[in-house]
Design a protein around this motif. Structure first.
Motif, PDB file in Angstrom:
ATOM      1  N   LEU A 197      12.588  18.449  -7.990  1.00  0.00           N
ATOM      2  CA  LEU A 197      12.891  19.558  -8.992  1.00  0.00           C
ATOM      3  C   LEU A 197      14.114  19.770  -9.722  1.00  0.00           C
ATOM      4  N   LEU A 198      15.044  19.713  -8.703  1.00  0.00           N
ATOM      5  CA  LEU A 198      16.228  19.970  -8.957  1.00  0.00           C
ATOM      6  C   LEU A 198      17.063  19.584 -10.427  1.00  0.00           C
ATOM      7  N   PRO A 199      16.870  18.216 -10.629  1.00  0.00           N
ATOM      8  CA  PRO A 199      17.549  17.580 -11.705  1.00  0.00           C
ATOM      9  C   PRO A 199      16.905  18.132 -13.194  1.00  0.00           C
ATOM     10  N   TYR A 200      16.042  18.878 -13.020  1.00  0.00           N
ATOM     11  CA  TYR A 200      15.236  19.248 -14.209  1.00  0.00           C
ATOM     12  C   TYR A 200      15.201  20.871 -14.364  1.00  0.00           C
ATOM     13  N   GLN A 201      15.348  21.557 -13.385  1.00  0.00           N
ATOM     14  CA  GLN A 201      15.255  23.068 -13.299  1.00  0.00           C
ATOM     15  C   GLN A 201      15.943  23.522 -14.586  1.00  0.00           C
ATOM     16  N   VAL A 202      17.417  23.110 -14.848  1.00  0.00           N
ATOM     17  CA  VAL A 202      17.925  23.924 -15.852  1.00  0.00           C
ATOM     18  C   VAL A 202      17.132  23.758 -17.124  1.00  0.00           C
ATOM     19  N   LYS A 203      16.499  22.545 -17.538  1.00  0.00           N
ATOM     20  CA  LYS A 203      15.743  22.381 -18.809  1.00  0.00           C
ATOM     21  C   LYS A 203      14.751  23.205 -18.730  1.00  0.00           C
ATOM     22  N   ILE A 204      13.847  22.944 -17.562  1.00  0.00           N
ATOM     23  CA  ILE A 204      12.786  23.894 -17.564  1.00  0.00           C
ATOM     24  C   ILE A 204      12.876  25.457 -17.745  1.00  0.00           C
ATOM     25  N   VAL A 205      13.754  25.857 -17.035  1.00  0.00           N
ATOM     26  CA  VAL A 205      14.223  27.247 -17.050  1.00  0.00           C
ATOM     27  C   VAL A 205      14.514  27.761 -18.509  1.00  0.00           C
ATOM     28  N   ALA A 206      15.327  26.650 -19.174  1.00  0.00           N
ATOM     29  CA  ALA A 206      15.644  26.931 -20.578  1.00  0.00           C
ATOM     30  C   ALA A 206      14.399  27.145 -21.486  1.00  0.00           C
ATOM     31  N   MET A 207      13.465  26.167 -21.392  1.00  0.00           N
ATOM     32  CA  MET A 207      12.010  26.238 -22.236  1.00  0.00           C
ATOM     33  C   MET A 207      11.466  27.645 -21.827  1.00  0.00           C
ATOM     34  N   PHE A 208      11.277  27.808 -20.575  1.00  0.00           N
ATOM     35  CA  PHE A 208      10.635  28.973 -19.912  1.00  0.00           C
ATOM     36  C   PHE A 208      10.983  30.235 -20.425  1.00  0.00           C
ATOM     37  N   THR A 209      12.347  30.565 -20.478  1.00  0.00           N
ATOM     38  CA  THR A 209      13.385  31.665 -20.967  1.00  0.00           C
ATOM     39  C   THR A 209      12.893  31.917 -22.550  1.00  0.00           C
ATOM     40  N   LEU A 210      13.070  30.791 -23.128  1.00  0.00           N
ATOM     41  CA  LEU A 210      12.747  30.810 -24.505  1.00  0.00           C
ATOM     42  C   LEU A 210      11.235  31.308 -24.599  1.00  0.00           C
ATOM     43  N   ALA A 211      10.503  30.674 -23.982  1.00  0.00           N
ATOM     44  CA  ALA A 211       9.109  31.253 -24.354  1.00  0.00           C
ATOM     45  C   ALA A 211       8.640  32.561 -23.831  1.00  0.00           C
TER      46      ALA A 211
END
Length: 217
Positions: free
Chosen positions: A114-128
């Motif tokens: 999960l760690l390598p993708y947390q930043v991108k996924i959190v950015a997506m989630f925050t925008l949603a």
């Protein structure tokens, strides 16, 4: 208070209850973002366990609106407001279901995967999450201009989702298993769907005002 005043008072109450439901959905999204960013499995389990609360709010909204329609038989603008309330409550319930799906998938993830993708996924989630908030704000304030801006935010979520999928397809590292890649793809897809529902909410705001369906995507 005459019948007409009583009816509009009940209309205001429907909107108030719907916005309360929206606030609860926003809180669940925020909890999930925090849980995802910290890989907090216990908080994810709480989100899954308490999903029924939002389901109950949606059922309550449906009952409230259908009773009002059957008793008052509203027409034109007032009927449209009630239909929109039903549609928005249904979409909010589906957003909450998607958050639960994200929690379930995230619980199965290995932290190293999960760690390598947390930043991108959190950015997506925050925008949603911001899209949901602004859509509810547009509904509360009957702000058509704000509602129409939601589509541009949806494009950004779509772009981040596309980047995530391309990165996942390029993976060749043996330390990330296929099922982990699949779960990451599902998480991204669920967030992308939340953004789509936020756009739906904005479209219902437009419909409530002018009585025409307008595709913001």
């Amino acid at each position: 208070m005459d019948i007409r005043e009583s009816f509009h008072s009940q209309l205001d109450l429907v909107k108030h209850h719907l916005l309360e439901m929206g606030t609860r959905v926003e809180e669940v999204i925020d909890q999930m973002i925090q849980a995802f960013a910290s890989s907090d499995a216990r908080q994810m389990e709480q989100i899954i366990h308490h999903d029924y609360l939002i389901n109950q709010l949606e059922v309550g909204m449906h009952d409230q609106v259908t009773r009002l329609i059957s008793r008052q038989q509203p027409v034109a603008t007032d009927l449209r407001k009630l239909i929109v309330a039903l549609k928005i409550s249904s979409d909010l319930e589906r957003v909450a279901d998607l958050v639960v799906d994200i929690a379930k998938q995230s619980k199965r993830m290995k932290k190293d995967s999960l760690l390598p993708y947390q930043v991108k996924i959190v950015a997506m989630f925050t925008l949603a999450q911001e899209m949901i908030h602004k859509s509810l704000q547009a509904y509360r304030e009957t702000d058509l201009l704000l509602a129409q801006k939601i589509a541009a935010m949806d494009d950004k979520v779509d772009a981040l989702y596309g980047e995530l999928i391309r990165e996942l397809f390029k993976l060749k590292d043996d330390h990330i298993e296929v099922d982990q890649i699949t779960q990451l793809a599902f998480i991204g897809r669920y967030i992308e769907r939340i953004a789509d529902y936020a756009t739906n909410l904005a479209e219902w705001v437009v419909y409530e005002v002018n009585g025409k369906h307008f595709d913001l995507n």
